[in-house]
Design a protein around this motif. Structure first.
Motif, PDB file in Angstrom:
ATOM      1  N   ARG A  42      -2.042 -66.993 -39.218  1.00  0.00           N
ATOM      2  CA  ARG A  42      -1.495 -67.101 -37.862  1.00  0.00           C
ATOM      3  C   ARG A  42      -1.657 -68.491 -37.262  1.00  0.00           C
ATOM      4  NH1 ARG A  42      -3.826 -62.521 -34.068  1.00  0.00           N
ATOM      5  NH2 ARG A  42      -3.814 -64.356 -32.761  1.00  0.00           N
ATOM      6  N   ALA A  43      -2.683 -69.227 -37.633  1.00  0.00           N
ATOM      7  CA  ALA A  43      -2.990 -70.507 -36.998  1.00  0.00           C
ATOM      8  C   ALA A  43      -1.835 -71.508 -37.048  1.00  0.00           C
ATOM      9  CB  ALA A  43      -4.254 -71.106 -37.606  1.00  0.00           C
ATOM     10  N   PRO A  44      -1.190 -71.757 -38.193  1.00  0.00           N
ATOM     11  CA  PRO A  44      -0.091 -72.732 -38.199  1.00  0.00           C
ATOM     12  C   PRO A  44       1.076 -72.326 -37.305  1.00  0.00           C
ATOM     13  CG  PRO A  44      -0.773 -72.242 -40.445  1.00  0.00           C
ATOM     14  CD  PRO A  44      -1.487 -71.288 -39.547  1.00  0.00           C
ATOM     15  N   VAL A  45       1.357 -71.040 -37.250  1.00  0.00           N
ATOM     16  CA  VAL A  45       2.453 -70.559 -36.402  1.00  0.00           C
ATOM     17  C   VAL A  45       2.115 -70.795 -34.935  1.00  0.00           C
ATOM     18  CG1 VAL A  45       3.776 -68.521 -35.724  1.00  0.00           C
ATOM     19  CG2 VAL A  45       3.144 -68.860 -38.119  1.00  0.00           C
ATOM     20  N   GLU A  46       0.902 -70.465 -34.539  1.00  0.00           N
ATOM     21  CA  GLU A  46       0.501 -70.661 -33.147  1.00  0.00           C
ATOM     22  C   GLU A  46       0.478 -72.146 -32.788  1.00  0.00           C
ATOM     23  OE1 GLU A  46      -3.082 -68.538 -32.320  1.00  0.00           O
ATOM     24  OE2 GLU A  46      -2.180 -66.601 -32.777  1.00  0.00           O
ATOM     25  N   HIS A  47       0.053 -72.993 -33.722  1.00  0.00           N
ATOM     26  CA  HIS A  47       0.055 -74.435 -33.458  1.00  0.00           C
ATOM     27  C   HIS A  47       1.480 -74.946 -33.294  1.00  0.00           C
ATOM     28  CE1 HIS A  47      -4.203 -75.223 -35.286  1.00  0.00           C
ATOM     29  NE2 HIS A  47      -4.200 -74.346 -34.306  1.00  0.00           N
ATOM     30  N   GLY A  48       2.394 -74.427 -34.112  1.00  0.00           N
ATOM     31  CA  GLY A  48       3.796 -74.828 -33.998  1.00  0.00           C
ATOM     32  C   GLY A  48       4.380 -74.473 -32.649  1.00  0.00           C
ATOM     33  N   PHE A  49       4.120 -73.267 -32.167  1.00  0.00           N
ATOM     34  CA  PHE A  49       4.617 -72.877 -30.853  1.00  0.00           C
ATOM     35  C   PHE A  49       3.954 -73.686 -29.744  1.00  0.00           C
ATOM     36  CE2 PHE A  49       6.349 -69.031 -32.856  1.00  0.00           C
ATOM     37  CZ  PHE A  49       7.608 -69.076 -32.297  1.00  0.00           C
ATOM     38  N   ALA A  50       2.699 -74.051 -29.935  1.00  0.00           N
ATOM     39  CA  ALA A  50       2.034 -74.889 -28.931  1.00  0.00           C
ATOM     40  C   ALA A  50       2.720 -76.242 -28.823  1.00  0.00           C
ATOM     41  CB  ALA A  50       0.561 -75.061 -29.291  1.00  0.00           C
ATOM     42  N   HIS A  51       3.109 -76.818 -29.975  1.00  0.00           N
ATOM     43  CA  HIS A  51       3.828 -78.091 -29.945  1.00  0.00           C
ATOM     44  C   HIS A  51       5.171 -77.951 -29.256  1.00  0.00           C
ATOM     45  CE1 HIS A  51       1.078 -80.539 -32.191  1.00  0.00           C
ATOM     46  NE2 HIS A  51       0.980 -79.621 -33.126  1.00  0.00           N
ATOM     47  N   LEU A  52       5.876 -76.854 -29.549  1.00  0.00           N
ATOM     48  CA  LEU A  52       7.168 -76.639 -28.903  1.00  0.00           C
ATOM     49  C   LEU A  52       7.012 -76.496 -27.392  1.00  0.00           C
ATOM     50  CD1 LEU A  52       8.868 -74.185 -31.390  1.00  0.00           C
ATOM     51  CD2 LEU A  52       9.410 -76.587 -31.022  1.00  0.00           C
ATOM     52  N   LYS A  53       5.937 -75.860 -26.963  1.00  0.00           N
ATOM     53  CA  LYS A  53       5.715 -75.699 -25.524  1.00  0.00           C
ATOM     54  C   LYS A  53       5.397 -77.034 -24.858  1.00  0.00           C
ATOM     55  CE  LYS A  53       4.214 -70.907 -25.471  1.00  0.00           C
ATOM     56  NZ  LYS A  53       3.106 -69.984 -25.195  1.00  0.00           N
ATOM     57  N   THR A  54       4.668 -77.906 -25.556  1.00  0.00           N
ATOM     58  CA  THR A  54       4.363 -79.205 -24.948  1.00  0.00           C
ATOM     59  C   THR A  54       5.608 -80.069 -24.850  1.00  0.00           C
ATOM     60  OG1 THR A  54       3.750 -80.204 -27.065  1.00  0.00           O
ATOM     61  CG2 THR A  54       1.971 -79.218 -25.755  1.00  0.00           C
ATOM     62  N   TRP A  55       6.563 -79.875 -25.759  1.00  0.00           N
ATOM     63  CA  TRP A  55       7.811 -80.621 -25.686  1.00  0.00           C
ATOM     64  C   TRP A  55       8.777 -79.982 -24.679  1.00  0.00           C
ATOM     65  CZ3 TRP A  55       8.974 -81.105 -31.614  1.00  0.00           C
ATOM     66  CH2 TRP A  55       8.068 -81.984 -32.177  1.00  0.00           C
ATOM     67  N   ARG A  56       8.448 -78.808 -24.162  1.00  0.00           N
ATOM     68  CA  ARG A  56       9.275 -78.056 -23.211  1.00  0.00           C
ATOM     69  C   ARG A  56      10.664 -77.742 -23.758  1.00  0.00           C
ATOM     70  NH1 ARG A  56       6.440 -77.873 -18.440  1.00  0.00           N
ATOM     71  NH2 ARG A  56       4.925 -79.522 -18.198  1.00  0.00           N
ATOM     72  N   ILE A  57      10.731 -77.523 -25.062  1.00  0.00           N
ATOM     73  CA  ILE A  57      12.017 -77.224 -25.695  1.00  0.00           C
ATOM     74  C   ILE A  57      12.446 -75.799 -25.383  1.00  0.00           C
ATOM     75  CG2 ILE A  57      13.113 -76.860 -27.941  1.00  0.00           C
ATOM     76  CD1 ILE A  57      11.397 -79.219 -28.923  1.00  0.00           C
ATOM     77  N   LEU A  58      11.507 -74.879 -25.414  1.00  0.00           N
ATOM     78  CA  LEU A  58      11.874 -73.478 -25.239  1.00  0.00           C
ATOM     79  C   LEU A  58      12.381 -73.181 -23.833  1.00  0.00           C
ATOM     80  CD1 LEU A  58       8.948 -71.800 -27.189  1.00  0.00           C
ATOM     81  CD2 LEU A  58      11.269 -72.223 -27.965  1.00  0.00           C
ATOM     82  N   THR A  59      11.975 -73.949 -22.823  1.00  0.00           N
ATOM     83  CA  THR A  59      12.435 -73.682 -21.457  1.00  0.00           C
ATOM     84  C   THR A  59      13.873 -74.125 -21.260  1.00  0.00           C
ATOM     85  OG1 THR A  59      11.587 -75.801 -20.681  1.00  0.00           O
ATOM     86  CG2 THR A  59      10.118 -73.904 -20.488  1.00  0.00           C
ATOM     87  N   LYS A  60      14.342 -75.070 -22.041  1.00  0.00           N
ATOM     88  CA  LYS A  60      15.692 -75.599 -21.871  1.00  0.00           C
ATOM     89  C   LYS A  60      16.685 -75.024 -22.879  1.00  0.00           C
ATOM     90  CE  LYS A  60      13.891 -79.872 -20.034  1.00  0.00           C
ATOM     91  NZ  LYS A  60      13.750 -81.299 -20.174  1.00  0.00           N
ATOM     92  N   LEU A  61      16.242 -74.144 -23.720  1.00  0.00           N
ATOM     93  CA  LEU A  61      17.091 -73.599 -24.767  1.00  0.00           C
ATOM     94  C   LEU A  61      17.999 -72.522 -24.200  1.00  0.00           C
ATOM     95  CD1 LEU A  61      17.577 -73.821 -27.802  1.00  0.00           C
ATOM     96  CD2 LEU A  61      15.927 -72.004 -28.102  1.00  0.00           C
ATOM     97  N   ARG A  62      19.295 -72.782 -24.190  1.00  0.00           N
ATOM     98  CA  ARG A  62      20.270 -71.824 -23.689  1.00  0.00           C
ATOM     99  C   ARG A  62      21.335 -71.607 -24.754  1.00  0.00           C
ATOM    100  NH1 ARG A  62      16.929 -70.917 -20.313  1.00  0.00           N
ATOM    101  NH2 ARG A  62      16.946 -71.628 -18.167  1.00  0.00           N
ATOM    102  N   THR A  63      21.006 -70.831 -25.770  1.00  0.00           N
ATOM    103  CA  THR A  63      21.939 -70.584 -26.858  1.00  0.00           C
ATOM    104  C   THR A  63      21.660 -69.206 -27.445  1.00  0.00           C
ATOM    105  OG1 THR A  63      22.839 -71.473 -28.906  1.00  0.00           O
ATOM    106  CG2 THR A  63      20.480 -71.713 -28.589  1.00  0.00           C
ATOM    107  N   ASP A  64      22.468 -68.785 -28.388  1.00  0.00           N
ATOM    108  CA  ASP A  64      22.247 -67.467 -28.985  1.00  0.00           C
ATOM    109  C   ASP A  64      21.028 -67.514 -29.912  1.00  0.00           C
ATOM    110  OD1 ASP A  64      22.982 -68.427 -31.506  1.00  0.00           O
ATOM    111  OD2 ASP A  64      25.068 -67.894 -31.232  1.00  0.00           O
ATOM    112  N   PRO A  65      20.373 -66.370 -30.107  1.00  0.00           N
ATOM    113  CA  PRO A  65      19.137 -66.337 -30.899  1.00  0.00           C
ATOM    114  C   PRO A  65      19.319 -66.816 -32.343  1.00  0.00           C
ATOM    115  CG  PRO A  65      19.342 -64.339 -29.628  1.00  0.00           C
ATOM    116  CD  PRO A  65      20.629 -65.091 -29.456  1.00  0.00           C
ATOM    117  N   ALA A  66      20.476 -66.562 -32.951  1.00  0.00           N
ATOM    118  CA  ALA A  66      20.682 -66.996 -34.333  1.00  0.00           C
ATOM    119  C   ALA A  66      20.650 -68.516 -34.429  1.00  0.00           C
ATOM    120  CB  ALA A  66      22.008 -66.464 -34.862  1.00  0.00           C
ATOM    121  N   ARG A  67      21.269 -69.200 -33.487  1.00  0.00           N
ATOM    122  CA  ARG A  67      21.264 -70.661 -33.497  1.00  0.00           C
ATOM    123  C   ARG A  67      19.885 -71.195 -33.099  1.00  0.00           C
ATOM    124  NH1 ARG A  67      24.899 -74.911 -30.216  1.00  0.00           N
ATOM    125  NH2 ARG A  67      24.210 -76.706 -31.386  1.00  0.00           N
TER     126      ARG A  67
END
Length: 72
Positions: free
Chosen positions: A29-54
């Protein structure tokens, strides 16, 4: 399927096999959680407005870039 670890209580301590299973699960689980932590610091997930497949492909690409940056 969701895999969760074993939980100890006051009345029941964990067996050695259960402790080992929790360690293995934490290591996976650790690498996955670290990856999501990096994505959160880049604020990518808050600006993502697309379909789940993309979004899945985009997140994979961002994780690869993040891992390359960390390994440098």
């Amino acid at each position: 399927m969701i895999v969760t670890g074993y939980e100890a209580t006051r009345a029941r301590k964990l067996a050695p096999g259960e402790k080992q299973a929790n360690r293995v699960l934490a290591a996976v689980r650790a690498p996955v959680e670290h990856g999501f932590a990096h994505l959160k610091t880049w604020r990518i997930l808050t600006k993502l407005r697309t379909d789940p497949a993309r979004a899945t492909g985009l997140l994979r690409a961002f994780l690869v870039l993040s891992n390359l940056e960390l390994s440098r």
